[in-house]
Design a protein around this motif. Structure first.
Motif, PDB file in Angstrom:
ATOM      1  N   TRP A 101       6.280  -1.223  -8.807  1.00 54.31           N
ATOM      2  CA  TRP A 101       6.415  -0.960 -10.241  1.00 54.31           C
ATOM      3  C   TRP A 101       5.549   0.201 -10.702  1.00 54.31           C
ATOM      4  O   TRP A 101       5.755   0.733 -11.797  1.00 54.31           O
ATOM      5  N   ALA A 102       4.588   0.629  -9.894  1.00 57.37           N
ATOM      6  CA  ALA A 102       3.804   1.814 -10.247  1.00 57.37           C
ATOM      7  C   ALA A 102       4.653   3.073 -10.176  1.00 57.37           C
ATOM      8  O   ALA A 102       4.359   4.060 -10.849  1.00 57.37           O
ATOM      9  N   ILE A 103       5.725   3.051  -9.385  1.00 55.55           N
ATOM     10  CA  ILE A 103       6.580   4.237  -9.244  1.00 55.55           C
ATOM     11  C   ILE A 103       7.310   4.549 -10.552  1.00 55.55           C
ATOM     12  O   ILE A 103       7.176   5.661 -11.069  1.00 55.55           O
ATOM     13  N   PRO A 104       8.063   3.611 -11.140  1.00 64.17           N
ATOM     14  CA  PRO A 104       8.694   3.955 -12.429  1.00 64.17           C
ATOM     15  C   PRO A 104       7.678   4.176 -13.547  1.00 64.17           C
ATOM     16  O   PRO A 104       7.925   4.946 -14.462  1.00 64.17           O
ATOM     17  N   TYR A 105       6.512   3.560 -13.429  1.00 66.97           N
ATOM     18  CA  TYR A 105       5.467   3.787 -14.424  1.00 66.97           C
ATOM     19  C   TYR A 105       4.999   5.237 -14.378  1.00 66.97           C
ATOM     20  O   TYR A 105       4.927   5.915 -15.405  1.00 66.97           O
ATOM     21  N   VAL A 106       4.710   5.733 -13.180  1.00 70.85           N
ATOM     22  CA  VAL A 106       4.262   7.131 -13.025  1.00 70.85           C
ATOM     23  C   VAL A 106       5.373   8.099 -13.459  1.00 70.85           C
ATOM     24  O   VAL A 106       5.097   9.148 -14.033  1.00 70.85           O
ATOM     25  N   LEU A 107       6.613   7.728 -13.214  1.00 75.42           N
ATOM     26  CA  LEU A 107       7.740   8.578 -13.595  1.00 75.42           C
ATOM     27  C   LEU A 107       8.038   8.523 -15.094  1.00 75.42           C
ATOM     28  O   LEU A 107       8.923   9.230 -15.577  1.00 75.42           O
ATOM     29  N   GLY A 108       7.336   7.663 -15.817  1.00 72.47           N
ATOM     30  CA  GLY A 108       7.536   7.539 -17.268  1.00 72.47           C
ATOM     31  C   GLY A 108       8.737   6.708 -17.644  1.00 72.47           C
ATOM     32  O   GLY A 108       9.191   6.759 -18.780  1.00 72.47           O
ATOM     33  N   LEU A 109       9.263   5.924 -16.702  1.00 72.10           N
ATOM     34  CA  LEU A 109      10.432   5.113 -16.970  1.00 72.10           C
ATOM     35  C   LEU A 109      10.095   3.774 -17.615  1.00 72.10           C
ATOM     36  O   LEU A 109      10.966   3.147 -18.230  1.00 72.10           O
ATOM     37  N   ILE A 110       8.858   3.319 -17.433  1.00 73.14           N
ATOM     38  CA  ILE A 110       8.378   2.083 -18.086  1.00 73.14           C
ATOM     39  C   ILE A 110       6.964   2.342 -18.596  1.00 73.14           C
ATOM     40  O   ILE A 110       6.270   3.224 -18.123  1.00 73.14           O
ATOM     41  N   ILE A 166       8.063   8.532   1.851  1.00 73.97           N
ATOM     42  CA  ILE A 166       7.436   7.215   2.035  1.00 73.97           C
ATOM     43  C   ILE A 166       8.318   6.118   1.448  1.00 73.97           C
ATOM     44  O   ILE A 166       8.571   5.096   2.095  1.00 73.97           O
ATOM     45  N   ILE A 167       8.806   6.324   0.238  1.00 76.68           N
ATOM     46  CA  ILE A 167       9.648   5.313  -0.417  1.00 76.68           C
ATOM     47  C   ILE A 167      10.888   5.040   0.429  1.00 76.68           C
ATOM     48  O   ILE A 167      11.247   3.879   0.661  1.00 76.68           O
ATOM     49  N   LYS A 168      11.540   6.096   0.894  1.00 84.65           N
ATOM     50  CA  LYS A 168      12.750   5.912   1.719  1.00 84.65           C
ATOM     51  C   LYS A 168      12.429   5.113   2.973  1.00 84.65           C
ATOM     52  O   LYS A 168      13.182   4.211   3.347  1.00 84.65           O
ATOM     53  N   ALA A 169      11.318   5.422   3.620  1.00 85.66           N
ATOM     54  CA  ALA A 169      10.954   4.704   4.848  1.00 85.66           C
ATOM     55  C   ALA A 169      10.726   3.227   4.573  1.00 85.66           C
ATOM     56  O   ALA A 169      11.203   2.371   5.337  1.00 85.66           O
ATOM     57  N   ILE A 170      10.036   2.905   3.499  1.00 89.47           N
ATOM     58  CA  ILE A 170       9.746   1.499   3.198  1.00 89.47           C
ATOM     59  C   ILE A 170      11.020   0.759   2.804  1.00 89.47           C
ATOM     60  O   ILE A 170      11.268  -0.362   3.267  1.00 89.47           O
ATOM     61  N   VAL A 171      11.838   1.369   1.987  1.00 91.74           N
ATOM     62  CA  VAL A 171      13.105   0.744   1.594  1.00 91.74           C
ATOM     63  C   VAL A 171      14.000   0.557   2.823  1.00 91.74           C
ATOM     64  O   VAL A 171      14.580  -0.520   3.020  1.00 91.74           O
ATOM     65  N   LYS A 208       3.489  15.471  -5.806  1.00 90.35           N
ATOM     66  CA  LYS A 208       3.862  15.660  -4.402  1.00 90.35           C
ATOM     67  C   LYS A 208       5.120  14.818  -4.148  1.00 90.35           C
ATOM     68  O   LYS A 208       5.096  13.805  -3.450  1.00 90.35           O
ATOM     69  N   LYS A 209       6.209  15.260  -4.758  1.00 87.68           N
ATOM     70  CA  LYS A 209       7.444  14.475  -4.790  1.00 87.68           C
ATOM     71  C   LYS A 209       8.076  14.298  -3.415  1.00 87.68           C
ATOM     72  O   LYS A 209       8.562  13.220  -3.089  1.00 87.68           O
ATOM     73  N   ASN A 210       8.118  15.353  -2.601  1.00 90.39           N
ATOM     74  CA  ASN A 210       8.754  15.234  -1.284  1.00 90.39           C
ATOM     75  C   ASN A 210       8.061  14.183  -0.429  1.00 90.39           C
ATOM     76  O   ASN A 210       8.728  13.375   0.238  1.00 90.39           O
ATOM     77  N   GLN A 211       6.732  14.184  -0.440  1.00 87.65           N
ATOM     78  CA  GLN A 211       5.981  13.197   0.332  1.00 87.65           C
ATOM     79  C   GLN A 211       6.239  11.791  -0.213  1.00 87.65           C
ATOM     80  O   GLN A 211       6.443  10.855   0.546  1.00 87.65           O
ATOM     81  N   ALA A 212       6.223  11.660  -1.534  1.00 84.09           N
ATOM     82  CA  ALA A 212       6.441  10.354  -2.163  1.00 84.09           C
ATOM     83  C   ALA A 212       7.784   9.769  -1.758  1.00 84.09           C
ATOM     84  O   ALA A 212       7.866   8.607  -1.335  1.00 84.09           O
ATOM     85  N   TRP A 213       8.836  10.553  -1.876  1.00 79.78           N
ATOM     86  CA  TRP A 213      10.174  10.039  -1.587  1.00 79.78           C
ATOM     87  C   TRP A 213      10.387   9.792  -0.094  1.00 79.78           C
ATOM     88  O   TRP A 213      11.158   8.903   0.278  1.00 79.78           O
ATOM     89  N   ILE A 265       0.846  -1.195   0.000  1.00 86.03           N
ATOM     90  CA  ILE A 265       0.000   0.000   0.000  1.00 86.03           C
ATOM     91  C   ILE A 265       0.879   1.242   0.000  1.00 86.03           C
ATOM     92  O   ILE A 265       0.580   2.235  -0.665  1.00 86.03           O
ATOM     93  N   ASN A 266       1.988   1.193   0.709  1.00 82.04           N
ATOM     94  CA  ASN A 266       2.889   2.350   0.751  1.00 82.04           C
ATOM     95  C   ASN A 266       3.511   2.636  -0.609  1.00 82.04           C
ATOM     96  O   ASN A 266       3.615   3.790  -1.009  1.00 82.04           O
ATOM     97  N   TYR A 267       3.939   1.606  -1.336  1.00 82.25           N
ATOM     98  CA  TYR A 267       4.489   1.844  -2.667  1.00 82.25           C
ATOM     99  C   TYR A 267       3.416   2.412  -3.600  1.00 82.25           C
ATOM    100  O   TYR A 267       3.683   3.329  -4.381  1.00 82.25           O
ATOM    101  N   ALA A 268       2.205   1.879  -3.520  1.00 85.47           N
ATOM    102  CA  ALA A 268       1.106   2.408  -4.327  1.00 85.47           C
ATOM    103  C   ALA A 268       0.816   3.859  -3.940  1.00 85.47           C
ATOM    104  O   ALA A 268       0.652   4.728  -4.810  1.00 85.47           O
ATOM    105  N   LEU A 269       0.777   4.124  -2.648  1.00 85.22           N
ATOM    106  CA  LEU A 269       0.514   5.477  -2.159  1.00 85.22           C
ATOM    107  C   LEU A 269       1.602   6.438  -2.635  1.00 85.22           C
ATOM    108  O   LEU A 269       1.308   7.547  -3.102  1.00 85.22           O
ATOM    109  N   ALA A 270       2.854   6.009  -2.547  1.00 79.48           N
ATOM    110  CA  ALA A 270       3.963   6.866  -2.994  1.00 79.48           C
ATOM    111  C   ALA A 270       3.830   7.190  -4.477  1.00 79.48           C
ATOM    112  O   ALA A 270       4.052   8.336  -4.891  1.00 79.48           O
TER     113      ALA A 270
END
Length: 145
Positions: A135-144, A96-101, A89-94, A76-81
């Motif tokens: 995988w939704a993260i690189p998708y949203v970023l346009g990487l895949i 969350i990502i940092k905390a989960i990683v 909302k990049k600061n919030q996203a990163w 849920i956290n990766y999806a939320l990020a």
């Protein structure tokens, strides 16, 4: 009965619609404010954001009655990020990502990502599939695509 709890996953339906490029279910002006409230209540008010977004918080910013409501679900956290990234909302996203990683790798789980953990560091269900939402993260970023 109506519930006033702030849930980390409360916008997951909207997340799917956004990823698929479909018409929003909510007025577009409501989504950023809901994301801000989730970040404030479920991320920052839970161990200062170091664990990720906890599933639920009461309007008084306290634990919810449901047992899993007080856990952090990695998927849920990766999806939320990725939803934060989608809404710029990049600061919030990163945060969350940092905390989960950090939680996953500092505890030695690596590719055995658990379903969830609580504030005490107790984990359940390693090798869980929902963290595939990363995988939704690189998708949203346009990487895949």
């Amino acid at each position: 009965e109506t519930c006033a709890d702030v849930m980390a996953a409360q916008l997951m339906g909207q997340w799917y619609l956004d990823l698929l490029g479909l018409k929003p279910a909510l007025p577009k002006t409501m989504i950023p404010s809901a994301l801000d409230q989730i970040f404030e209540f479920n991320v920052m008010d839970f161990n200062y954001g170091r664990c990720g977004a906890v599933n639920g918080r009461s309007p008084e910013r306290k634990q919810v009655e449901a047992s899993q409501g007080n856990d952090v679900w990695s998927g849920i956290n990766y999806a939320l990020a990725s939803h934060y990234l989608f809404h710029r909302k990049k600061n919030q996203a990163w945060k969350i990502i940092k905390a989960i990683v950090d939680q996953t790798y500092s505890k030695g789980f690596f590719f055995r990502t658990p379903e969830s953990w609580n504030q005490n560091g107790n984990y359940i269900a390693t090798q869980y599939m929902r963290p595939g939402s990363i995988w939704a993260i690189p998708y949203v970023l346009g990487l895949i695509k």
